[in-house]
Design an enzyme around this catalytic site. Structure first.
Site, PDB file in Angstrom:
ATOM      1  N   CYS A 104      -7.634  -1.113  -6.387  1.00  0.00           N
ATOM      2  CA  CYS A 104      -7.305  -0.545  -5.075  1.00  0.00           C
ATOM      3  C   CYS A 104      -7.170   0.968  -5.110  1.00  0.00           C
ATOM      4  O   CYS A 104      -7.694   1.674  -4.239  1.00  0.00           O
ATOM      5  CB  CYS A 104      -6.035  -1.191  -4.523  1.00  0.00           C
ATOM      6  SG  CYS A 104      -4.508  -0.823  -5.427  1.00  0.00           S
ATOM      7  N   HIS A 166       0.069  -1.517  -4.026  1.00  0.00           N
ATOM      8  CA  HIS A 166      -1.228  -1.751  -3.392  1.00  0.00           C
ATOM      9  C   HIS A 166      -1.445  -0.693  -2.322  1.00  0.00           C
ATOM     10  O   HIS A 166      -0.493  -0.255  -1.652  1.00  0.00           O
ATOM     11  CB  HIS A 166      -1.297  -3.153  -2.779  1.00  0.00           C
ATOM     12  CG  HIS A 166      -2.667  -3.507  -2.269  1.00  0.00           C
ATOM     13  ND1 HIS A 166      -3.782  -3.528  -3.081  1.00  0.00           N
ATOM     14  CD2 HIS A 166      -3.113  -3.843  -1.023  1.00  0.00           C
ATOM     15  CE1 HIS A 166      -4.849  -3.871  -2.360  1.00  0.00           C
ATOM     16  NE2 HIS A 166      -4.464  -4.058  -1.110  1.00  0.00           N
ATOM     17  N   GLU A 178     -10.301  -2.477   1.738  1.00  0.00           N
ATOM     18  CA  GLU A 178      -9.489  -2.527   0.528  1.00  0.00           C
ATOM     19  C   GLU A 178     -10.231  -3.179  -0.625  1.00  0.00           C
ATOM     20  O   GLU A 178     -11.172  -3.964  -0.441  1.00  0.00           O
ATOM     21  CB  GLU A 178      -8.207  -3.326   0.778  1.00  0.00           C
ATOM     22  CG  GLU A 178      -8.466  -4.782   1.117  1.00  0.00           C
ATOM     23  CD  GLU A 178      -7.199  -5.625   1.252  1.00  0.00           C
ATOM     24  OE1 GLU A 178      -6.154  -5.236   0.681  1.00  0.00           O
ATOM     25  OE2 GLU A 178      -7.257  -6.679   1.919  1.00  0.00           O
TER      26      GLU A 178
END
Length: 294
Positions: A104, A166, A178
């Site tokens: 990420c 994240h 993402e």
């Protein structure tokens, strides 16, 4: 930090060094979030879904250009996908060293650099606390004040940005792009406004390259900037780590040796009123394309 896939070739007037940096430190990788929903298929409609400044839209478009690329723990760099590392927790990421892709934070880092010349630090928690942010939004504000290109955050403790694990890029209209977790690909998802949502940060709208310059980044640590294109005089300053630098022009100067390679190209950095050996600029060509001769 290491340099890989390097070749040296002679050229008229000097030597060219091809260099690519791979930045895949396990300590800066971001594991797949525990709150992730069931894997989704990559959506084709990946673009800014609301009005946004040009640099913010460019960040979104850079991320969307990687749609469908696999998730790989510790994978990715500002240049694109790389092989990751085997996730120490096992599961779907146990073989990510054989998967070329992004985690990420490296997808976000790639999009920021390729889209807007913004050099973000390694790790989602560091990106969440980046000192160059131009605006910050709390979880209580929801999505209302956000624009495409803003970075969405999830943390073990939403009150503590140091616990962010994240990060994703907002598209608008409740959607985001993402790199979610091992076994999936870069995808468009609905924004998850759950208990771990920690707000958002805006990275665009700040420092921009001056006119008639081109932005690059350096590699390595303690890189010296000199008053002329040689190492004969003391440094004007030193760059402690990888740094975005704006190059005005380049010329041939003293031959510099590093890691067994040599290069005589130097670039002028107007911000510092100093010169840097091109051997310390992170680009596959040591004579930088698109940069005029001084």
């Amino acid at each position: 930090m290491r340099r890989t896939k390097r070749t040296l070739a002679p050229a008229a007037g000097g030597l060219l060094l091809a260099a690519v940096i791979a930045t895949t430190g396990g300590a800066t990788a971001t594991a797949a979030p525990a709150h992730a929903a069931a894997p989704a298929k990559p959506a084709a409609d990946c673009r800014p879904l609301a009005a946004a400044p040009a640099d913010a839209a460019a960040v979104v478009n850079a991320a969307c250009s990687q749609l469908g690329v696999p998730y790989s723990w510790a994978g990715g760099s500002i240049h694109g996908p790389t092989y990751g590392k085997d996730y120490p927790g096992g599961g779907p990421g146990a073989n990510d060293s054989k998967v070329k892709g992004f985690d990420c934070s490296h997808l976000v880092q790639y999009a920021a650099w390729q889209g807007a010349g913004i050099l973000l630090p390694e790790g989602s928690w560091n990106q969440a606390q980046w000192s160059g942010a131009t605006a910050r939004f709390t979880r209580g504000q929801g999505l209302g004040p956000l624009q495409p290109g803003d970075l969405l955050l999830w943390a073990k403790d939403p009150r503590n940005l140091g616990s962010v694990h994240h990060i994703a890029i907002y598209l608008g209209d409740g959607k985001m792009v993402e790199a979610r977790e091992s076994g999936t690909v870069v995808m468009v998802s609905d924004v998850r406004l759950n208990a771990e949502y920690a707000g958002a940060v805006r990275i665009t709208g700040g420092d921009k390259p001056p006119a008639n310059t081109k932005r690059f980044t350096t590699w390595g640590t303690d890189v010296s900037l000199r008053p002329d294109p040689s190492t004969k005089n003391p440094p004007v300053t030193r760059l402690p780590g990888p740094t975005a630098v704006d190059v005005q022009c380049q010329k041939r100067g003293q031959l510099v040796h590093a890691e067994g390679y040599s290069n005589d190209a130097w670039s002028y950095l107007p911000k510092y009123r100093a010169w840097i050996s091109n051997i310390y600029i992170d680009h596959k060509d040591a004579w930088l394309p698109g940069v005029p001769t001084c």
